[in-house]
Design a protein around this motif. Structure first.
Motif, mmCIF file in Angstrom:
data_model
loop_
_atom_site.group_PDB
_atom_site.id
_atom_site.type_symbol
_atom_site.label_atom_id
_atom_site.label_comp_id
_atom_site.label_asym_id
_atom_site.label_seq_id
_atom_site.Cartn_x
_atom_site.Cartn_y
_atom_site.Cartn_z
ATOM 1 N N UNK A 13 0.827 -1.212 0.000
ATOM 2 C CA UNK A 13 0.000 0.000 0.000
ATOM 3 C C UNK A 13 0.859 1.258 0.000
ATOM 4 N N UNK A 14 1.967 1.209 -0.735
ATOM 5 C CA UNK A 14 2.822 2.383 -0.873
ATOM 6 C C UNK A 14 3.874 2.570 0.201
ATOM 7 N N UNK A 15 3.900 1.696 1.189
ATOM 8 C CA UNK A 15 4.848 1.847 2.287
ATOM 9 C C UNK A 15 5.789 0.647 2.368
ATOM 10 N N UNK A 16 7.060 0.896 2.674
ATOM 11 C CA UNK A 16 7.990 -0.220 2.834
ATOM 12 C C UNK A 16 7.642 -1.009 4.094
ATOM 13 N N UNK A 17 7.571 -2.344 3.945
ATOM 14 C CA UNK A 17 7.205 -3.199 5.087
ATOM 15 C C UNK A 17 8.253 -4.271 5.368
ATOM 16 N N UNK A 18 9.272 -4.346 4.532
ATOM 17 C CA UNK A 18 10.316 -5.342 4.766
ATOM 18 C C UNK A 18 11.475 -5.130 3.822
ATOM 19 N N UNK A 19 12.600 -5.694 4.210
ATOM 20 C CA UNK A 19 13.794 -5.590 3.374
ATOM 21 C C UNK A 19 14.609 -6.864 3.515
ATOM 22 N N UNK A 20 15.267 -7.239 2.442
ATOM 23 C CA UNK A 20 16.211 -8.347 2.463
ATOM 24 C C UNK A 20 17.415 -7.870 1.661
ATOM 25 N N UNK A 21 18.596 -8.135 2.186
ATOM 26 C CA UNK A 21 19.785 -7.700 1.482
ATOM 27 C C UNK A 21 20.938 -8.641 1.776
ATOM 28 N N UNK A 22 21.956 -8.575 0.896
ATOM 29 C CA UNK A 22 23.154 -9.356 1.153
ATOM 30 C C UNK A 22 24.383 -8.546 0.797
ATOM 31 N N UNK A 23 25.473 -8.949 1.426
ATOM 32 C CA UNK A 23 26.770 -8.369 1.119
ATOM 33 C C UNK A 23 27.859 -9.344 1.508
ATOM 34 N N UNK A 24 29.021 -9.134 0.928
ATOM 35 C CA UNK A 24 30.182 -9.960 1.232
ATOM 36 C C UNK A 24 30.937 -9.387 2.419
ATOM 37 N N UNK A 25 31.498 -10.261 3.225
ATOM 38 C CA UNK A 25 32.314 -9.862 4.364
ATOM 39 C C UNK A 25 33.688 -10.486 4.237
ATOM 40 N N UNK A 26 34.674 -9.824 4.816
ATOM 41 C CA UNK A 26 36.023 -10.368 4.846
ATOM 42 C C UNK A 26 36.245 -11.172 6.115
ATOM 43 N N UNK A 27 37.207 -12.046 6.061
ATOM 44 C CA UNK A 27 37.537 -12.868 7.225
ATOM 45 C C UNK A 27 37.952 -11.999 8.417
ATOM 46 N N UNK A 28 38.550 -10.839 8.140
ATOM 47 C CA UNK A 28 39.007 -9.952 9.206
ATOM 48 C C UNK A 28 37.872 -9.173 9.867
ATOM 49 N N UNK A 29 36.726 -9.023 9.180
ATOM 50 C CA UNK A 29 35.550 -8.345 9.742
ATOM 51 C C UNK A 29 34.303 -9.095 9.311
ATOM 52 N N UNK A 30 34.092 -10.290 9.859
ATOM 53 C CA UNK A 30 32.964 -11.122 9.415
ATOM 54 C C UNK A 30 31.630 -10.673 9.987
ATOM 55 N N UNK A 31 30.557 -11.080 9.306
ATOM 56 C CA UNK A 31 29.220 -10.915 9.842
ATOM 57 C C UNK A 31 28.918 -12.093 10.758
ATOM 58 N N UNK A 32 27.720 -12.130 11.333
ATOM 59 C CA UNK A 32 27.352 -13.204 12.264
ATOM 60 C C UNK A 32 27.213 -14.554 11.570
ATOM 61 N N UNK A 33 26.809 -14.549 10.299
ATOM 62 C CA UNK A 33 26.617 -15.794 9.563
ATOM 63 C C UNK A 33 27.719 -16.045 8.560
ATOM 64 N N UNK A 34 28.910 -15.537 8.850
ATOM 65 C CA UNK A 34 30.040 -15.653 7.926
ATOM 66 C C UNK A 34 30.395 -17.114 7.679
#
Length: 176
Positions: A63-84
């Motif tokens: 209805x014209x409004x953002x209600x969710x988001x999904x995104x991805x990005x790469x992480x390096x071993x030196x600064x990993x994400x939680x699901x690296x």
């Protein structure tokens, strides 16, 4: 697909969506932010300096409004994400605003983002989820994710993707 899910529009995310992505980040990783004295930590890495090669986001609109988001990005071993998992596997983050949950928004976002990852040539995508969030775990399993690691409060999951395009993973960004 439910009638409610049929009304959801999913579009590519861009620079104009950064504030919304930051807001959604708190929904996605609320369980990792329980200790306010620990500083920004890895959570901030999911949106900081957005627009790097490979950064990809999808936004769900209702209805014209953002209600969710999904995104991805790469992480390096030196600064990993939680699901690296490794430096070649992008990590997914996803969140849906509370009043839009259970209406197919998360599934629509996952379908769109996984399709993007396949088209970009990624062989797999990972994520981290609160081990107590059984609803999210079931959603991820329905989309092909399997548990590949665990720690005190979370499960790392991986979905192996069949490439549908010969493009390279770092071919441009989805920030426009």
């Amino acid at each position: 697909m439910t009638a409610e899910a049929a009304k959801i529009v999913v579009r590519r995310g861009g620079a104009q969506d950064m504030r919304f992505l930051r807001d959604m980040l708190h929904h996605a990783y609320y369980w990792k932010e329980r200790a306010p004295d620990t500083g920004p930590g890895p959570v901030a890495l999911y949106v900081k300096a957005w627009g790097r090669p490979g950064d990809t986001a999808m936004i769900a609109i209702d209805k014209g409004f953002p209600v969710g988001a999904a995104w991805y990005r790469l992480f390096g071993r030196d600064r990993p994400g939680y699901g690296f998992v490794d430096e070649q596997t992008p990590e997914l983050a996803i969140a849906v605003v509370p009043n839009a949950r259970g209406k197919g928004v998360g599934s629509a976002l996952l379908d769109a983002l996984l399709s993007r990852a396949r088209a970009a040539g990624y062989p797999a995508i990972s994520l981290s989820v609160d081990r107590a969030n059984s609803g999210a775990i079931e959603l991820y399993q329905r989309h092909g994710f399997e548990a590949v690691g665990e720690d005190d409060d979370s499960v790392t999951m991986l979905a192996r993707l069949g490439a549908s395009s010969p493009t390279t993973p770092n071919e441009g960004t989805d920030t426009e």
